[in-house]
Design an enzyme around this catalytic site. Sequence first.
Site, mmCIF file in Angstrom:
data_model
loop_
_atom_site.group_PDB
_atom_site.id
_atom_site.type_symbol
_atom_site.label_atom_id
_atom_site.label_comp_id
_atom_site.label_asym_id
_atom_site.label_seq_id
_atom_site.Cartn_x
_atom_site.Cartn_y
_atom_site.Cartn_z
ATOM 1 N N LYS A 25 7.654 8.890 6.738
ATOM 2 C CA LYS A 25 7.697 10.211 6.109
ATOM 3 C C LYS A 25 8.588 11.176 6.900
ATOM 4 O O LYS A 25 8.828 11.011 8.098
ATOM 5 C CB LYS A 25 6.281 10.778 5.983
ATOM 6 C CG LYS A 25 5.378 9.963 5.032
ATOM 7 C CD LYS A 25 5.281 10.587 3.672
ATOM 8 C CE LYS A 25 4.562 9.686 2.674
ATOM 9 N NZ LYS A 25 3.222 10.132 2.343
ATOM 10 N N ARG A 78 -1.308 2.688 4.390
ATOM 11 C CA ARG A 78 -0.349 2.374 3.324
ATOM 12 C C ARG A 78 1.043 2.361 3.951
ATOM 13 O O ARG A 78 1.529 3.384 4.430
ATOM 14 C CB ARG A 78 -0.439 3.423 2.211
ATOM 15 C CG ARG A 78 0.447 3.137 1.003
ATOM 16 C CD ARG A 78 0.231 4.187 -0.085
ATOM 17 N NE ARG A 78 1.030 3.913 -1.276
ATOM 18 C CZ ARG A 78 2.278 4.358 -1.462
ATOM 19 N NH1 ARG A 78 2.851 5.110 -0.532
ATOM 20 N NH2 ARG A 78 2.927 4.060 -2.574
#
Length: 342
Positions: free
Chosen positions: A263, A304
């Site tokens: 991210k 995840r």
Amino acid sequence: MDTSRNKKSGTGNRRDHEDNNIACIERMKHTNYRLQCRDRELDLTGQAKIMGILNSTPDSFFDGGSLSTGSRTIDVDRAVEKGLKMIEEGADIIDIGGESTKPGALKVDAEEELRRILPVIRELRRQSDILISVDTYKATVAEQALLAGAQLINDISGFSFDPDIAQVCSHFHAAAILMHTSGDPANMKWSHQTRAAGTDILNRVTHSLLDRIQHAEQQGVCNIIVDPGFGFGKSVFENYTLLRRLHDFHTLKRPLLAGLSRKSFLGKALQKHPDQAVPSPDKRLTATIAANTIALINGANILRVHDIEEAVQTLAVTSSVNGGKPKRPGSPGHSVQSYNFS
């Protein structure tokens, strides 16, 4: 010099350090969560699980287009091959997505989303017994995906974008991941471009997830995983606050999913100078490993990730701190043909 005071202080410091270590180990034990995912049980007792990201999209922020042909049509064989490789490397769940939710991503209709994911779901289900999750917020897509063999719905909106999706999950007895988002991805910015909101991020996300849990339960969905939604409308500071305080979300009494993989807020920490560009997603693997380690220590039940092998190794090391015996790729629990969900 008052040596007695120093000795006492040293003892106190050691005791505080030991208490902190015990607290970390206790968080890593997790809560004894067992979720029913249609006809399967997802056992989250004692050790976290690895969810592999399989994007059947041309525009996802990291691997968009990697499974597309020249005409941007999804190569089903390559997608399934990638899914099977994830299983061999140690994934416990495969999360299949057909619409990018990166900031500014163009929306696709349900028909296009289904065209991208249904063949992959059907073929992966034919070739393996893996637990299949589908990343969608549309009721129509969720219904068709569940009919094709999925067992878990991963909704970034926490059942708020499409009011009918909760009823679909209830009808199929599917488990659901309810994520927190601050709005529509199409109108969001990357974390390093987002300003912190005036309200406390931990309370804001906690109260929002509690509301979504109550809504889901009212619709008959009881097997719920919560996701604080790293990166979704949150500033860099807010993301790191959530990561540091992740264990606080266990007050919701639901298993926690941490979606940290590559991210932009991780890239921001790697930025050497404010005038330089934030390192691209392909430069964020080591930062992801560090963030996943922190998440596991703070009680994450599911990671995840894009990179399965690295996540499995991260889990092996953090689990060993607590004397655990994590499964390794190639063990009976990670067989492609005979998958053990316990």
